[in-house]
Design a protein around this motif. Structure first.
Motif, short mmCIF file in Angstrom:
data_model
loop_
_atom_site.label_atom_id
_atom_site.label_comp_id
_atom_site.label_asym_id
_atom_site.label_seq_id
_atom_site.Cartn_x
_atom_site.Cartn_y
_atom_site.Cartn_z
N LYS A 125 68.76 -43.44 56.93
CA LYS A 125 68.30 -44.05 58.18
C LYS A 125 69.36 -44.97 58.79
CE LYS A 125 63.39 -43.60 57.33
NZ LYS A 125 62.11 -44.27 57.10
N GLN A 126 70.11 -45.68 57.94
CA GLN A 126 71.18 -46.55 58.44
C GLN A 126 72.23 -45.70 59.18
OE1 GLN A 126 71.18 -49.77 58.50
NE2 GLN A 126 70.19 -50.58 56.69
N ARG A 129 70.84 -44.46 62.53
CA ARG A 129 70.91 -45.53 63.54
C ARG A 129 72.32 -45.69 64.08
NH1 ARG A 129 70.26 -50.74 62.49
NH2 ARG A 129 69.63 -51.24 64.59
N LYS A 132 73.31 -42.77 66.34
CA LYS A 132 72.69 -42.86 67.67
C LYS A 132 73.39 -43.90 68.52
CE LYS A 132 68.10 -41.30 66.31
NZ LYS A 132 66.69 -41.70 66.20
N HIS A 133 73.71 -45.04 67.93
CA HIS A 133 74.44 -46.08 68.67
C HIS A 133 75.81 -45.60 69.12
CE1 HIS A 133 71.96 -49.67 68.69
NE2 HIS A 133 71.58 -49.40 67.46
N VAL A 186 67.38 -45.21 70.17
CA VAL A 186 68.00 -45.81 68.98
C VAL A 186 67.05 -46.75 68.26
CG1 VAL A 186 70.37 -45.57 69.73
CG2 VAL A 186 69.08 -47.58 70.41
N ASP A 187 65.77 -46.54 68.40
CA ASP A 187 64.80 -47.47 67.82
C ASP A 187 64.43 -47.15 66.38
OD1 ASP A 187 64.78 -48.78 70.20
OD2 ASP A 187 63.00 -47.76 70.97
N ASP A 188 64.83 -45.99 65.85
CA ASP A 188 64.42 -45.61 64.48
C ASP A 188 64.96 -46.56 63.46
OD1 ASP A 188 63.06 -43.51 65.51
OD2 ASP A 188 64.52 -41.98 64.91
#
Length: 188
Positions: A125-126, A129, A132-133, A186-188
């Protein structure tokens, strides 16, 4: 913005941001369930090799120099480590590929005694994120065909099998190529 840059500077002391990372816009979720997450540094390589030995029953697929190149020299690669009580217990590696369009996961390992506690999922997940950023739309990886446990982890985290890669590994083992499409948010 100045506060965020100061916070990031303190959080990532000794970390030399790669040119493609917009570090003033990216924050790792530093601590979750007693596990701290941060960008890897050269000093972490010895622990990463020990994790490989543990996970791969004495083998080390990557050498010190492999890790050192990716962490210190390769501007298109980065690693995140997971720590419990300031001891590295897991890591994930990623590399920007395809002329900057995709992120390829190069490594993921968690000490056996720390597996099945969500650390590998949080490491993935890191990276999602961060990807996506960075504006990436797809992630890729290869996994051994006989490693069904890892395949299950990747599927639970949104990866899908793309194709089989026969005799991919040095020992003649097959690999499965997997991909994950990333949404724009990018909220995950």
């Amino acid at each position: 913005m100045k506060k965020l840059k100061t916070l990031l500077a303190a959080t990532f002391k000794e970390f030399n941001p790669r040119r493609y990372l917009k570090m003033d816009e990216i924050e790792l979720e530093n601590k979750q369930n007693g596990v701290a997450y941060r960008f890897a540094q050269r000093i972490d390589i010895v622990d990463m090799l020990a994790i490989e030995r543990d996970v791969y029953d004495g083998e080390v697929p990557w050498t010190f120099s492999h890790f050192e190149h990716e962490i210190v020299q390769n501007e298109n690669a980065f690693f995140i480590v997971a720590e419990i009580d300031q001891k590295v217990v897991g890591f994930i590696g990623a590399r920007v590929t395809d002329k900057g369009k995709k992120i390829h996961l190069s490594n993921l390992a968690v000490l056996k005694k720390n597996q099945n506690h969500g650390i590998a999922t949080t490491l993935i997940k890191q990276i999602v994120r961060l990807s996506k950023h960075l504006g990436k739309m797809q992630m890729t990886l290869e996994v051994r065909r006989d490693n069904t446990k890892a395949q299950g982890l990747y599927r639970r985290n949104g990866f899908q099998t793309e194709h089989l890669m026969p005799s991919y590994y040095e020992d003649g083992g097959d690999a499965i190529w997997m991909i994950k499409k990333l949404r724009n948010d990018v909220d995950d």
